[in-house]
Design a protein around this motif. Structure first.
Motif, PDB file in Angstrom:
ATOM      1  N   PHE A   1      -3.624  -6.911   3.327  1.00  0.00           N
ATOM      2  CA  PHE A   1      -2.973  -8.010   4.044  1.00  0.00           C
ATOM      3  C   PHE A   1      -3.876  -9.228   4.205  1.00  0.00           C
ATOM      4  O   PHE A   1      -3.411 -10.289   4.602  1.00  0.00           O
ATOM      5  CB  PHE A   1      -2.445  -7.530   5.396  1.00  0.00           C
ATOM      6  CG  PHE A   1      -1.099  -6.888   5.299  1.00  0.00           C
ATOM      7  CD1 PHE A   1       0.056  -7.640   5.392  1.00  0.00           C
ATOM      8  CD2 PHE A   1      -0.976  -5.523   5.079  1.00  0.00           C
ATOM      9  CE1 PHE A   1       1.311  -7.055   5.279  1.00  0.00           C
ATOM     10  CE2 PHE A   1       0.263  -4.919   4.967  1.00  0.00           C
ATOM     11  CZ  PHE A   1       1.412  -5.685   5.062  1.00  0.00           C
TER      12      PHE A   1
ATOM     13  N   ALA B   1       6.295  -9.651  -1.100  1.00  0.00           N
ATOM     14  CA  ALA B   1       5.203  -9.154  -1.941  1.00  0.00           C
ATOM     15  C   ALA B   1       5.253  -7.641  -2.009  1.00  0.00           C
ATOM     16  O   ALA B   1       5.919  -6.978  -1.205  1.00  0.00           O
ATOM     17  CB  ALA B   1       3.855  -9.608  -1.366  1.00  0.00           C
TER      18      ALA B   1
ATOM     19  N   THR C   1       6.082  -8.104   3.189  1.00  0.00           N
ATOM     20  CA  THR C   1       5.343  -7.312   2.203  1.00  0.00           C
ATOM     21  C   THR C   1       5.834  -5.874   2.246  1.00  0.00           C
ATOM     22  O   THR C   1       5.825  -5.230   3.295  1.00  0.00           O
ATOM     23  CB  THR C   1       3.825  -7.346   2.492  1.00  0.00           C
ATOM     24  OG1 THR C   1       3.350  -8.685   2.350  1.00  0.00           O
ATOM     25  CG2 THR C   1       3.070  -6.451   1.514  1.00  0.00           C
TER      26      THR C   1
ATOM     27  N   THR D   1       3.561 -15.079   1.904  1.00  0.00           N
ATOM     28  CA  THR D   1       4.902 -14.521   1.730  1.00  0.00           C
ATOM     29  C   THR D   1       5.579 -14.231   3.064  1.00  0.00           C
ATOM     30  O   THR D   1       4.936 -14.164   4.104  1.00  0.00           O
ATOM     31  CB  THR D   1       4.838 -13.226   0.905  1.00  0.00           C
ATOM     32  OG1 THR D   1       4.065 -12.246   1.618  1.00  0.00           O
ATOM     33  CG2 THR D   1       4.202 -13.474  -0.458  1.00  0.00           C
TER      34      THR D   1
ATOM     35  N   ILE E   1      -0.732 -12.713  -0.443  1.00  0.00           N
ATOM     36  CA  ILE E   1       0.184 -12.024   0.465  1.00  0.00           C
ATOM     37  C   ILE E   1       0.409 -12.844   1.726  1.00  0.00           C
ATOM     38  O   ILE E   1       1.524 -12.895   2.267  1.00  0.00           O
ATOM     39  CB  ILE E   1      -0.355 -10.612   0.799  1.00  0.00           C
ATOM     40  CG1 ILE E   1      -0.036  -9.664  -0.364  1.00  0.00           C
ATOM     41  CG2 ILE E   1       0.225 -10.079   2.115  1.00  0.00           C
ATOM     42  CD1 ILE E   1      -0.382  -8.218  -0.121  1.00  0.00           C
TER      43      ILE E   1
ATOM     44  N   LEU F   1       2.640  -4.358  -1.967  1.00  0.00           N
ATOM     45  CA  LEU F   1       1.274  -3.896  -1.714  1.00  0.00           C
ATOM     46  C   LEU F   1       1.219  -2.410  -2.020  1.00  0.00           C
ATOM     47  O   LEU F   1       1.828  -1.593  -1.329  1.00  0.00           O
ATOM     48  CB  LEU F   1       0.872  -4.162  -0.265  1.00  0.00           C
ATOM     49  CG  LEU F   1      -0.557  -3.751   0.124  1.00  0.00           C
ATOM     50  CD1 LEU F   1      -1.584  -4.523  -0.702  1.00  0.00           C
ATOM     51  CD2 LEU F   1      -0.796  -3.973   1.608  1.00  0.00           C
TER      52      LEU F   1
ATOM     53  N   TYR G   1       1.595  -9.806  10.149  1.00  0.00           N
ATOM     54  CA  TYR G   1       0.470  -9.852   9.214  1.00  0.00           C
ATOM     55  C   TYR G   1      -0.883  -9.855   9.922  1.00  0.00           C
ATOM     56  O   TYR G   1      -1.813  -9.158   9.515  1.00  0.00           O
ATOM     57  CB  TYR G   1       0.566 -11.089   8.313  1.00  0.00           C
ATOM     58  CG  TYR G   1       1.552 -10.980   7.177  1.00  0.00           C
ATOM     59  CD1 TYR G   1       2.449  -9.913   7.069  1.00  0.00           C
ATOM     60  CD2 TYR G   1       1.601 -11.960   6.184  1.00  0.00           C
ATOM     61  CE1 TYR G   1       3.346  -9.828   6.032  1.00  0.00           C
ATOM     62  CE2 TYR G   1       2.496 -11.883   5.131  1.00  0.00           C
ATOM     63  CZ  TYR G   1       3.371 -10.821   5.059  1.00  0.00           C
ATOM     64  OH  TYR G   1       4.258 -10.737   4.023  1.00  0.00           O
TER      65      TYR G   1
END
Length: 204
Positions: free
Chosen positions: A92, A9, A103, A100, A97, A11, A153
């Protein structure tokens, strides 16, 4: 080849107040006729990151307007005034997200980052099976963007205030891979003078 299907992803951090900019909003400064925040989002989209989430805050309506008609989902951070940590946590926490494998976190005020830079970071991440932190660098100096793997994450969602990901990365037991991207990794624009030096045109 292994690692090819790891999803990454994007961000985009676009929430800061940039107090050193005075009355100007740096993310609305134009580079080649395009607002910087839109240019940054297009860089992520051109690199085929999916999804692309933009965390907004300061003057969020203007920033989100500059992103109109792009496949970018704005995520407003109500605590943006407390610092970058809150924006990272906000991003996050986005459900898309969380699905995935990695990121790529990009500051929205880095006009020299290109799709090729992003591609090289993502390629390195996938080649290492998604179990590594990948960081853009310039002559050994750590910079941005940075790819955060799924394993971190939960830790990212715990950040707050003005505490960014640097200490988290340093505490992590995961390997950190620096990818040379040249001066672009260190160039962000925090003052009107920096915007102009980088080729931007200030807008009120």
């Amino acid at each position: 080849m292994p690692g090819r299907k790891i999803t990454v992803a994007g961000l985009l951090l676009a929430a800061g107040e940039a107090r050193r900019m005075g009355s100007h909003h740096k993310l609305l400064a134009e580079f080649d006729g395009c607002p910087l925040v839109r240019r940054s989002a297009q860089t992520l989209l051109s690199s085929r990151l999916c999804p692309v989430i933009a965390v907004t805050g300061h003057q969020h309506s203007q920033v989100e307007s500059a992103l109109s008609e792009l496949e970018v989902e704005p995520q407003f951070n109500p605590a943006h005034g407390t610092g970058i940590g809150s924006s990272l946590a906000c991003g996050f926490a986005h459900p898309a997200i969380m699905k995935t494998g990695g990121t790529l976190v990009m500051l929205a005020d880095m006009p020299a980052i290109t799709p090729d830079h992003v591609h090289r970071l993502v390629q390195a991440f996938r080649q290492h099976g998604g179990n590594v932190i990948v960081r853009a660098s310039c002559d050994g100096q750590r910079g941005n963007p940075v790819i955060i793997p799924e394993a971190l994450y939960n830790d990212m969602r715990q950040l707050s205030g003005d505490t960014g990901a640097r200490s988290l990365i340093e505490r992590s037991e995961l390997p950190v891979l620096d990818v040379e991207t040249g001066p672009a990794a260190l160039l962000d624009v925090d003052t009107p003078e920096a915007v102009i030096r980088a080729g931007g045109v200030l807008k009120i």
